[in-house]
Design a protein around this motif. Sequence first.
Motif, PDB file in Angstrom:
ATOM      1  N   TYR A  93      36.315   9.220  66.300  1.00  0.00           N
ATOM      2  CA  TYR A  93      36.523   8.070  65.436  1.00  0.00           C
ATOM      3  C   TYR A  93      35.825   8.387  64.129  1.00  0.00           C
ATOM      4  O   TYR A  93      36.019   8.130  63.103  1.00  0.00           O
ATOM      5  CB  TYR A  93      35.887   6.702  66.160  1.00  0.00           C
ATOM      6  CG  TYR A  93      36.939   6.190  67.099  1.00  0.00           C
ATOM      7  CD1 TYR A  93      38.400   6.133  67.029  1.00  0.00           C
ATOM      8  CD2 TYR A  93      36.272   6.172  68.499  1.00  0.00           C
ATOM      9  CE1 TYR A  93      38.667   5.908  68.170  1.00  0.00           C
ATOM     10  CE2 TYR A  93      36.841   5.787  69.598  1.00  0.00           C
ATOM     11  CZ  TYR A  93      38.222   5.591  69.419  1.00  0.00           C
ATOM     12  OH  TYR A  93      39.246   5.183  70.494  1.00  0.00           O
ATOM     13  N   TRP A  94      34.372   8.941  64.558  1.00  0.00           N
ATOM     14  CA  TRP A  94      33.530   9.237  63.006  1.00  0.00           C
ATOM     15  C   TRP A  94      34.337  10.168  62.063  1.00  0.00           C
ATOM     16  O   TRP A  94      34.450  10.029  60.874  1.00  0.00           O
ATOM     17  CB  TRP A  94      32.228   9.764  63.473  1.00  0.00           C
ATOM     18  CG  TRP A  94      32.427  11.272  63.917  1.00  0.00           C
ATOM     19  CD1 TRP A  94      32.742  11.783  65.285  1.00  0.00           C
ATOM     20  CD2 TRP A  94      32.126  12.281  62.888  1.00  0.00           C
ATOM     21  NE1 TRP A  94      32.483  12.975  65.218  1.00  0.00           N
ATOM     22  CE2 TRP A  94      32.333  13.550  63.918  1.00  0.00           C
ATOM     23  CE3 TRP A  94      31.989  12.686  61.732  1.00  0.00           C
ATOM     24  CZ2 TRP A  94      32.128  14.856  63.535  1.00  0.00           C
ATOM     25  CZ3 TRP A  94      31.772  13.963  61.192  1.00  0.00           C
ATOM     26  CH2 TRP A  94      31.707  15.046  62.031  1.00  0.00           C
ATOM     27  N   LEU A  95      35.019  11.302  62.509  1.00  0.00           N
ATOM     28  CA  LEU A  95      35.754  12.161  61.821  1.00  0.00           C
ATOM     29  C   LEU A  95      37.081  11.522  61.302  1.00  0.00           C
ATOM     30  O   LEU A  95      37.410  11.868  60.139  1.00  0.00           O
ATOM     31  CB  LEU A  95      36.009  13.514  62.761  1.00  0.00           C
ATOM     32  CG  LEU A  95      36.570  14.803  61.772  1.00  0.00           C
ATOM     33  CD1 LEU A  95      35.512  14.959  60.589  1.00  0.00           C
ATOM     34  CD2 LEU A  95      36.758  16.051  62.660  1.00  0.00           C
ATOM     35  N   ALA A  96      37.617  10.728  62.101  1.00  0.00           N
ATOM     36  CA  ALA A  96      38.800   9.991  61.640  1.00  0.00           C
ATOM     37  C   ALA A  96      38.438   9.056  60.482  1.00  0.00           C
ATOM     38  O   ALA A  96      39.191   9.031  59.202  1.00  0.00           O
ATOM     39  CB  ALA A  96      39.507   9.193  62.690  1.00  0.00           C
ATOM     40  N   GLY A  97      37.257   8.422  60.610  1.00  0.00           N
ATOM     41  CA  GLY A  97      36.879   7.415  59.561  1.00  0.00           C
ATOM     42  C   GLY A  97      36.633   8.410  58.204  1.00  0.00           C
ATOM     43  O   GLY A  97      36.731   7.800  57.242  1.00  0.00           O
ATOM     44  N   LEU A  98      36.025   9.410  58.309  1.00  0.00           N
ATOM     45  CA  LEU A  98      35.466  10.253  57.313  1.00  0.00           C
ATOM     46  C   LEU A  98      36.791  10.793  56.567  1.00  0.00           C
ATOM     47  O   LEU A  98      36.882  10.776  55.108  1.00  0.00           O
ATOM     48  CB  LEU A  98      34.765  11.579  57.575  1.00  0.00           C
ATOM     49  CG  LEU A  98      34.481  12.580  56.600  1.00  0.00           C
ATOM     50  CD1 LEU A  98      33.461  11.881  55.756  1.00  0.00           C
ATOM     51  CD2 LEU A  98      33.961  13.747  57.081  1.00  0.00           C
ATOM     52  N   LEU A  99      37.869  11.164  57.201  1.00  0.00           N
ATOM     53  CA  LEU A  99      39.331  11.408  56.616  1.00  0.00           C
ATOM     54  C   LEU A  99      39.695  10.443  55.842  1.00  0.00           C
ATOM     55  O   LEU A  99      40.566  10.363  54.778  1.00  0.00           O
ATOM     56  CB  LEU A  99      40.173  12.196  57.288  1.00  0.00           C
ATOM     57  CG  LEU A  99      39.524  13.710  57.991  1.00  0.00           C
ATOM     58  CD1 LEU A  99      40.696  14.355  58.771  1.00  0.00           C
ATOM     59  CD2 LEU A  99      39.130  14.713  56.764  1.00  0.00           C
ATOM     60  N   LEU A 145      42.338   9.833  65.934  1.00  0.00           N
ATOM     61  CA  LEU A 145      42.062   8.661  66.555  1.00  0.00           C
ATOM     62  C   LEU A 145      42.654   8.489  68.167  1.00  0.00           C
ATOM     63  O   LEU A 145      42.019   7.810  69.165  1.00  0.00           O
ATOM     64  CB  LEU A 145      43.212   7.478  65.807  1.00  0.00           C
ATOM     65  CG  LEU A 145      42.468   7.106  64.383  1.00  0.00           C
ATOM     66  CD1 LEU A 145      43.316   5.933  63.719  1.00  0.00           C
ATOM     67  CD2 LEU A 145      40.960   6.445  64.611  1.00  0.00           C
ATOM     68  N   ARG A 146      43.673   9.245  68.347  1.00  0.00           N
ATOM     69  CA  ARG A 146      44.319   9.246  69.663  1.00  0.00           C
ATOM     70  C   ARG A 146      43.363  10.119  70.604  1.00  0.00           C
ATOM     71  O   ARG A 146      43.266   9.940  71.735  1.00  0.00           O
ATOM     72  CB  ARG A 146      45.684  10.221  69.567  1.00  0.00           C
ATOM     73  CG  ARG A 146      46.707   9.371  69.133  1.00  0.00           C
ATOM     74  CD  ARG A 146      48.055  10.304  68.755  1.00  0.00           C
ATOM     75  NE  ARG A 146      49.029   9.326  68.083  1.00  0.00           N
ATOM     76  CZ  ARG A 146      50.320   9.616  67.799  1.00  0.00           C
ATOM     77  NH1 ARG A 146      50.586  11.056  67.655  1.00  0.00           N
ATOM     78  NH2 ARG A 146      51.377   8.973  67.177  1.00  0.00           N
ATOM     79  N   ASP A 147      42.420  11.197  69.755  1.00  0.00           N
ATOM     80  CA  ASP A 147      41.519  11.900  70.495  1.00  0.00           C
ATOM     81  C   ASP A 147      40.049  11.102  70.537  1.00  0.00           C
ATOM     82  O   ASP A 147      39.264  11.665  71.226  1.00  0.00           O
ATOM     83  CB  ASP A 147      41.421  13.078  69.956  1.00  0.00           C
ATOM     84  CG  ASP A 147      42.539  14.196  70.169  1.00  0.00           C
ATOM     85  OD1 ASP A 147      43.286  13.721  71.150  1.00  0.00           O
ATOM     86  OD2 ASP A 147      42.732  15.054  69.303  1.00  0.00           O
ATOM     87  N   LYS A 148      40.252  10.004  70.196  1.00  0.00           N
ATOM     88  CA  LYS A 148      38.865   9.258  70.120  1.00  0.00           C
ATOM     89  C   LYS A 148      37.830   9.724  69.250  1.00  0.00           C
ATOM     90  O   LYS A 148      36.597   9.529  69.841  1.00  0.00           O
ATOM     91  CB  LYS A 148      38.465   8.766  71.527  1.00  0.00           C
ATOM     92  CG  LYS A 148      39.469   8.074  72.156  1.00  0.00           C
ATOM     93  CD  LYS A 148      39.082   7.509  73.642  1.00  0.00           C
ATOM     94  CE  LYS A 148      40.181   6.710  74.204  1.00  0.00           C
ATOM     95  NZ  LYS A 148      39.773   6.375  75.689  1.00  0.00           N
ATOM     96  N   PRO A 169      34.016  20.585  63.265  1.00  0.00           N
ATOM     97  CA  PRO A 169      33.229  20.532  64.413  1.00  0.00           C
ATOM     98  C   PRO A 169      33.381  18.999  65.203  1.00  0.00           C
ATOM     99  O   PRO A 169      33.821  18.095  64.532  1.00  0.00           O
ATOM    100  CB  PRO A 169      31.814  20.557  63.691  1.00  0.00           C
ATOM    101  CG  PRO A 169      32.162  20.025  62.391  1.00  0.00           C
ATOM    102  CD  PRO A 169      33.526  20.566  61.971  1.00  0.00           C
ATOM    103  N   PRO A 170      33.188  18.955  66.527  1.00  0.00           N
ATOM    104  CA  PRO A 170      33.514  17.776  67.190  1.00  0.00           C
ATOM    105  C   PRO A 170      32.299  16.736  66.970  1.00  0.00           C
ATOM    106  O   PRO A 170      31.255  17.099  66.611  1.00  0.00           O
ATOM    107  CB  PRO A 170      33.588  18.316  68.769  1.00  0.00           C
ATOM    108  CG  PRO A 170      32.593  19.419  68.815  1.00  0.00           C
ATOM    109  CD  PRO A 170      33.172  20.155  67.222  1.00  0.00           C
TER     110      PRO A 170
END
Length: 438
Positions: free
Chosen positions: A195-201, A190-193, A437-438
């Motif tokens: 968001y999609w990967l943060a949402g997945l985890l 979230l700090r790195d913005k 992956p980004p």
Amino acid sequence: MTTLAGETTGQVLWRRLRSPAAWSETVDVFAILTAASLPWSTSLTAIFNAAFLICMVPFLDFKAFLHSLKRPICAAPIALFLLAVAGTLWSDAAWGTRFYAVGPTVKLLVIPVLLYHFERSKRGHWVFIAFLASCALLSVMSWLVAFYPGLSLKPGDPLERGVFVKNYIDQSQEFTLCAIALAYPVVVLLRDKRYWLAGLLTALALSFFVNMAFVVVSRTALVTVPIMLALFALLHLTWRSIAIISAVLLAGAAIAWLASPQLRKTVDTFSRDYRLYTQEKVPTSMGERLVYWQNSIQFFAQAPVAGHGTGSGYGLFDKVSKGDEWVHGVRVFPNPHNQTLHVAVQWGVIGIAVLYTIWILHLLLFRGDGLANWIGLLVVVQNVFTSLFNSHLFDFHEGWMYVIGVGVAGGTVIRAKRGEAKMGDAVPERPLASFLPP
């Protein structure tokens, strides 16, 4: 048969057998397989761990390894094992019982080996990923078993609803650890913005909590989850974030409470078991614990310095169970369901001192920032608090969670610190998300 480079298969195999790097990769693979198999099978865990240890031998630097054993984080677990062996000398139990009681401490000897290896290996994060993926798959199986009980390998027990293998206590320990461990990479993402990967985890973490709310959860997990969440909040969040997230969690807990009969039933057993035991003398899980804790304190008072010896627990409780004060129907175990008391009965104050030295030293090892520090800290904290209600350091499943978590995370942390010292600058450890992956 030849390879593209003109080498025969035998030459390639021989070259790899003589390569320290190839052996190191093999050791990593077996460490990964050990972590992946832990949620599913005790036999596979033992087999893969044995293979891990065997593959360490051919190119092990014995001088460096023996030197590493002198560190307190390695010496303390070894000391508890040696105390268990020495304790057989003053125990009144049968020799078979004494040696059997030494067994739960043997796995602690793997901690120094893991620390040594993962100081040198860069693949520690794959062990964490393997365990997470394995638990995620187990969560899927848990849902399937909840709707189709016939799929379970343990049918017929209502307490094991939604449990495919092992038991609901082990499963809750795994899901709790994975769900809260994911909080750190989510915050970093979230700090790195991202968001999609943060949402997945986040969705993965919530799936573990939802499973525990609607399928099955142990009472020990219900007690420890708030403690572990509070630890994360204090270490990694601002007060404003803590307030917001606390409000969201309270709302989520209220919804889960209203929507999940299983969760309400589990919480209700706290008061029900206590009432049945204290008022009606009906043997319950909580009642049994109270009986064992009271008697364990008395046994400790009888031999406070060195205890009654290794494996003495069953004989002591069996003798007391024949008296008038024992509640009829309470089963006889060698284990008082409390790690401190389990150690105190066998090895007295000496054992307690060694046990708490292990926990304190391993807590201090994980004082820094980074994913490995967070996972290691979480593993130790979980073990300390769940050991109030069980002997989780000596239990197979939770004990191996501790050994693997501390060993792999600790080795990774030490390697990172050495890298920082060589570079002269603090290079923050990459979180789990940085390998995705980004």
